[in-house]
Design an enzyme around this catalytic site. Sequence first.
Site, short mmCIF file in Angstrom:
data_model
loop_
_atom_site.label_atom_id
_atom_site.label_comp_id
_atom_site.label_asym_id
_atom_site.label_seq_id
_atom_site.Cartn_x
_atom_site.Cartn_y
_atom_site.Cartn_z
N LEU A 1 14.18 28.79 -0.36
CA LEU A 1 13.22 29.53 0.48
C LEU A 1 13.96 30.18 1.64
CD1 LEU A 1 10.61 31.24 0.66
CD2 LEU A 1 9.76 28.84 1.77
N ASN A 2 14.48 29.17 2.45
CA ASN A 2 14.92 29.73 3.80
C ASN A 2 16.47 30.40 3.47
OD1 ASN A 2 13.41 26.85 4.18
ND2 ASN A 2 12.91 28.45 5.68
N HIS B 1 -13.85 20.13 2.91
CA HIS B 1 -14.32 21.46 2.98
C HIS B 1 -15.71 21.39 3.08
CE1 HIS B 1 -10.44 21.45 1.18
NE2 HIS B 1 -10.28 22.80 1.79
N TYR C 1 -0.39 32.68 3.00
CA TYR C 1 0.66 32.93 2.28
C TYR C 1 0.68 34.24 1.74
CZ TYR C 1 2.49 28.34 2.43
OH TYR C 1 2.84 27.01 2.92
N HIS D 1 -0.40 25.95 -3.71
CA HIS D 1 -1.02 26.03 -2.33
C HIS D 1 -2.56 25.96 -2.41
CE1 HIS D 1 2.62 26.02 0.00
NE2 HIS D 1 3.13 27.05 -0.63
N HIS E 1 7.92 31.56 -2.90
CA HIS E 1 9.06 31.11 -2.89
C HIS E 1 10.04 32.36 -3.76
CE1 HIS E 1 8.52 26.71 -1.75
NE2 HIS E 1 7.82 27.57 -1.15
N GLU F 1 -25.98 26.03 35.84
CA GLU F 1 -26.29 24.57 35.38
C GLU F 1 -27.55 24.68 34.72
OE1 GLU F 1 -25.64 21.72 38.38
OE2 GLU F 1 -23.89 21.16 37.84
#
Length: 744
Positions: free
Chosen positions: A142-143, A476, A269, A425, A196, A675
């Site tokens: 990917l990188n 969740h 993503y 993901h 990717h 306050e």
Amino acid sequence: MLYLKRIVLICCVLVAQSGFSQEHPNLILTKQGVKDIKSQLGRVPLFDATLAEVKAKVDAEILKGIDVPVPKDMAGGYTHVRHKLNYLTMQEAGVLYQILGDEKYAVYVRDMLMAYAEMYPDLPRHPQERSYSRGKLFWQCLNDSNWLVYTAQAYDCVYDYLTKKEVKHLEKKLFKPMADFLSIDTPQFFNRIHNHSTWGNVAVGMIALVMDDDALVERALYGIKDLKLDAGKDNDGGDIFVEGQKAGFLANLEEPFSPDGYYTEGAYYQRYAMYPFMIFAEALQNARPEVKPFEHKDGVLLKGVDALLNLTDKDGEFFALNDSQKGMSYFTESLVSAVDIAYYYGSKDPSLLSIAKEQGRVQLDQTGLAVAVGIRDGKAKPFEKNSMLLTDGADGDQGAIGILRSTKNDNFTLVMKNAAQGLSHGHYDKLSFSLFHEGDELLQDYGLARFVNIEQKNGGGYLKENKTWAKQTIAHNTIIQDETSHFNGDYEIGSKHHSDMYVFDVENPDIQIVSAKEKNAYPGTVLQRTMVMLNNADFEQPVVLDLMQVNAEAKHQFDLPFYYFGQIISTNFEYNKDDTLHTLGKAHGYQHLWKEGEGASKKGDATLTWRNNNTFYSITTTTSAEDKLIFGRIGAHDPEYNLRPDPVFIVRKQTDNALFASVIETHGNYSTVTELAKNAFSSVEALKVLQSSVDYSAVELSLKNGDSYVFIMANSNASKTEKHSLLINDKTYNWTGVYYFYKQ
């Protein structure tokens, strides 16, 4: 004369064969684009400011000299960061060479490329063996693809500066081998539907366009043909190959995007993937216009930019759907690029100019110039975020994301996730929701468990807690049966199913409704959640009515959590706070929750009030005397402090049929200067379930000022014209449409 013509013809053929037949630059910048930019320099403030900022940054890097270290580190380590900075700087230096004409920028790019060409042929795969697709320069392909996408742009910008010998050397030793490595040598990375692969496809495609290599362009667009590969898993547990599936850039454009422009992996993503999607589309538009990238799938890329901008809160931060790092926003470079390209190749929507103005910078090409000129000329109009439904799935038939906004200035936003799994993901959180007030999370989605590019935390990669906690249902705000995640937390099962939208009605801004059903999360159990945003004079602020209808074939334990932020102020029920902490369960994320206390209510409902950012919030939820009201906190079985210690309030019922009904209020404030507390108490006197069945969910809401309301949801017929008659407690309610809401 004939002799001279033959010489010219031969020369033209030789030039064509050597790869010099096309014009450069021709990807993001074009010769005409460069001319247009030069003609406007000094007269377009936003473009000029961006150019000056980039120039200062690149000049500083040039002074440091060229550093191309042998790769060894994970994300966040020195070699990783250095190679990333190299490709970013090369891309910007190439642009500066074209715009400013200063030869030092071309020399810098050339020398950097030569250093990589010298190192690359002997590089093995990266020594860190963590990825399903190890790269060479980086720990994952990917990188490496990131590197090539940006470096291809730099190469295009200095192409005409290089000698033929240098071009031949770079393409033979660096670019063609890298394109083959990312595709032919790593098909499990290249030939799939995933962000990717999009990066991989675009990397090969971008360098192919510079080299004018039709075969590589074809590979980028359509994937590797006739590939035979056994199915496997990536680092997140997702399939890396399915035999016979489509592949390539165009397939990645068709499959993950819905017709509305929603990207199934979620906004985080989608933001990451939009750079390669949009930058390659621009390159194709310039170099291969016959592909018509911005027209593909009815202009889905342009719709995708609009969808992304709408998937943000008041501050421009993306909603945490699926794996998502909080705080990521449309101020990221990928969205600067996407907004500029969408404006230029779309309909010149003036509302995009207001986003670009907020971003404060533009892409240094003709698209960024057009945006900067539009802003200079006062064409910008506000980008208004409205309530909307974004369908999921390639055909828009795999559920949806429902967004309810109380006003145009976005002081309240509810996001309900009723969508597909979201590829690798994705999280197991059907019918979940998050709620925002003035850009702050009122009730949160946890997001991902990862410290991106922080080396000390697992090399910047995903933490094991992402699977054991963040993906699990209990993380969740949605229903959990028998302490087991939806689809048993199984990716294969979850990928086969999606929630079904039932109603999305925002015609009346004072009564906005989103409702969906989930029939597959648990065998034999049907879940339906209806969420209503009410703007009513009896409340200081809009409130949310939450109806979670559960109908099961047998009795189960059901938990409904609410993840809030802040300090508990009060409850209207008794509870005991535990002196000794115990985990709430053993698996499916429960092992990561400390049980801090437990209570119960004998009055038929329970109210919890807390304060956050000097604002008061309350949840009033229906209960029975047998129900448990649990106070919990994230952080158990977390020896490396990888998880945030956020609090949670859980309503637990043992039942086969129940309506979890709740009202969520925002009220009052506290001043630390005077306050004084204003309107610190909930307005709700009582919340009562009147009906709970597959066909109808009904509640009565009584307020402390004496007013009372009834809300009824027809769960089996969503027609706006259907007439209903329901007898409850000797009173008959008659109405037309899917819901009934009236003051008693």
